[in-house]
Write a protein that holds these residues in place. Sequence first.
Motif, short mmCIF file in Angstrom:
data_model
loop_
_atom_site.label_atom_id
_atom_site.label_comp_id
_atom_site.label_asym_id
_atom_site.label_seq_id
_atom_site.Cartn_x
_atom_site.Cartn_y
_atom_site.Cartn_z
N GLU A 373 0.62 -1.16 -0.08
CA GLU A 373 -0.14 0.21 -0.13
C GLU A 373 0.76 1.29 0.01
N LYS A 374 2.32 1.15 0.19
CA LYS A 374 3.10 2.22 0.32
C LYS A 374 4.70 1.78 -0.08
N ASP A 375 5.32 2.79 -0.70
CA ASP A 375 6.77 2.23 -0.59
C ASP A 375 7.40 1.77 0.91
N GLY A 376 8.21 0.85 0.63
CA GLY A 376 8.92 0.18 1.92
C GLY A 376 10.16 -0.61 1.54
N LEU A 377 10.60 -1.33 2.33
CA LEU A 377 11.81 -2.21 2.57
C LEU A 377 11.90 -3.01 1.21
N LEU A 378 10.59 -3.74 1.16
CA LEU A 378 10.63 -4.96 0.22
C LEU A 378 10.01 -4.57 -1.18
N PRO A 398 -1.88 -6.23 14.11
CA PRO A 398 -1.35 -6.96 13.14
C PRO A 398 -0.94 -6.30 11.96
N GLY A 399 -0.98 -4.93 11.85
CA GLY A 399 -0.57 -4.14 10.79
C GLY A 399 -1.57 -3.99 9.72
N SER A 400 -1.26 -2.91 8.67
CA SER A 400 -2.17 -2.80 7.68
C SER A 400 -1.69 -2.04 6.38
N ASP A 401 -0.25 -2.32 6.30
CA ASP A 401 0.63 -1.77 5.15
C ASP A 401 0.38 -2.73 3.70
N PHE A 402 -0.10 -3.87 3.88
CA PHE A 402 -0.24 -4.65 2.57
C PHE A 402 -1.74 -4.94 2.74
N TYR A 403 -2.34 -5.11 1.30
CA TYR A 403 -3.65 -5.47 1.07
C TYR A 403 -3.30 -6.97 0.42
N VAL A 404 -3.99 -8.14 1.34
CA VAL A 404 -3.75 -9.44 1.22
C VAL A 404 -4.74 -10.11 0.61
N ARG A 405 -4.47 -10.95 -0.44
CA ARG A 405 -5.90 -11.85 -0.91
C ARG A 405 -5.40 -13.03 -0.75
N LYS A 406 -6.25 -14.06 -0.55
CA LYS A 406 -6.21 -15.40 -0.77
C LYS A 406 -6.75 -15.99 -2.10
N PRO A 407 -5.76 -16.53 -2.98
CA PRO A 407 -6.21 -16.73 -4.35
C PRO A 407 -7.14 -17.82 -4.22
N TYR A 417 3.58 -4.79 8.58
CA TYR A 417 3.93 -3.24 8.63
C TYR A 417 5.23 -3.33 7.69
N HIS A 418 5.22 -1.97 6.93
CA HIS A 418 6.02 -1.91 5.94
C HIS A 418 6.70 -0.56 5.81
N THR A 419 7.84 -0.25 6.25
CA THR A 419 8.46 1.11 6.20
C THR A 419 9.89 0.78 5.32
N ASP A 420 10.57 2.22 5.34
CA ASP A 420 11.78 1.99 4.63
C ASP A 420 12.88 1.11 5.05
#
Length: 456
Positions: A373-378, A398-407, A417-420
């Motif tokens: 959902e934003k730029d970060g480390l990975l 649990p954090g909210s920096d990725f939108y997760v989908r179960k295929p 969580y996703h920071t620089d």
Amino acid sequence: MIAATGSGSGKTMITCGILNCLKRRGLKVGAWKCGPDYIDPMFHSRILGVSTRNLDSFFCDKDTIQYLVEKREMQEDISVIEGVMGYFDGIGFTETGSSAEIAEWTKTPVILVVNGAGMSRSIGAVLKGFQEMEKTKQIMGVIFNRISKNVYKGMAEMARNLGIIPIGYVPKLKEIQLPSRHLGLVTAQEITSFQSQFDLLSDQLEQTLDWEQLLKLAAEAGTFDRKEELNDITVFRKENPEAVTVAVARDEAFCFFYPENIELLEQLGCNVCFFSPLQSQELPKHADALYLGGGYPELHAKQLAENKKIRNDILNAIQNGMPCIAECGGFLYLHRELEDEQYQFYPMVPLYEGKGLSGDRLGRFGYITMRAEKDGLLAKKGDCLYAHEFHYWNSEAPGSDFYVRKPGNGREWMSSYHTDTLYAGFPHLYLYGNRKAAMSFVKAAQKFQKRKVNGK
């Protein structure tokens, strides 16, 4: 490949017995596990002393899978691939991520394990059905499990009539059992008597399997073009030659990690140093990045809490900008408190204010895609990572920096969580299938190293 009609057919036990028998013959043996499982490879390696890796066609494309296989083939006399679930079972009702897909991509002959208990002539319908479902005709042999010698004679004849080679049978062995726990099987190092059980199983397999036919089938495995190195890895090393040191947590509490992840980091120019959050008093000197993998921190919460020095060291390193990947158990370790199996709470590395809480059922299970959902480390915003989850413990944060989908079923949620400088969350990453993420992690470590050298 040792595959099966479904989970619970006995393929893990039979695979381990076969590996042990091959070792007894003086062969240099390697093993693979289809899918994202950590536990079965731990049995292969820790109980049998057989080097084991994962093959996963959800994480990796065909070229990567073939590269991983051929990279090891020159080091071994024979490799055994253990399948996952039922042979055709992939994501949803597709073959993506299935044993069948791996067998096709790696041109591997398949021996199907069939639980024959309570069956007679119906076994022919099972074999014929599997035979007709397959496109590339990789199923070449069959082992019948939990049957008697007398029953085997009839089943073997039915297999021959279908053009499938009967490799043998395994009778019911009540003295050999594999205990279960909340992450599936218990970890290999906890089963002190298991080697003796494998020896009993191997003694049985020596008598009831056709080893000449088994080895003959293995010799019929196909070949593919040899790749010295994946092109993107070669380009990265040329453009980013600086060596960095990655500190990786590894002990009884943090035992879930893919050896391939370590190998890839080394290929990308990293020196990997292991440390124990249970025993070590400080992070490895000169560490430029930190990797906290999964495991069972909840079973060792008291001892982890008692090692206050390493907890402070890790907190200071992350807060000072050291790049860090923290997956599942590693993520729980970064909570203010963690609940153990006796419902007692212990202090951890208080990067996040929430608590890690015990769960009475499997919270998340299976493959997922993760969109940043934003730029970060990975990853950059909008980039997709391929991962999997398998955990009972939960998080208040649990954090909210990725939108997760179960295929498999389309279920969606926010996570992690996703920071620089940090990725932290329950999902596990297989880095060969997320090489851009691995390269981004290494670049961040190089940047941190330069900052240290410059005293900033």
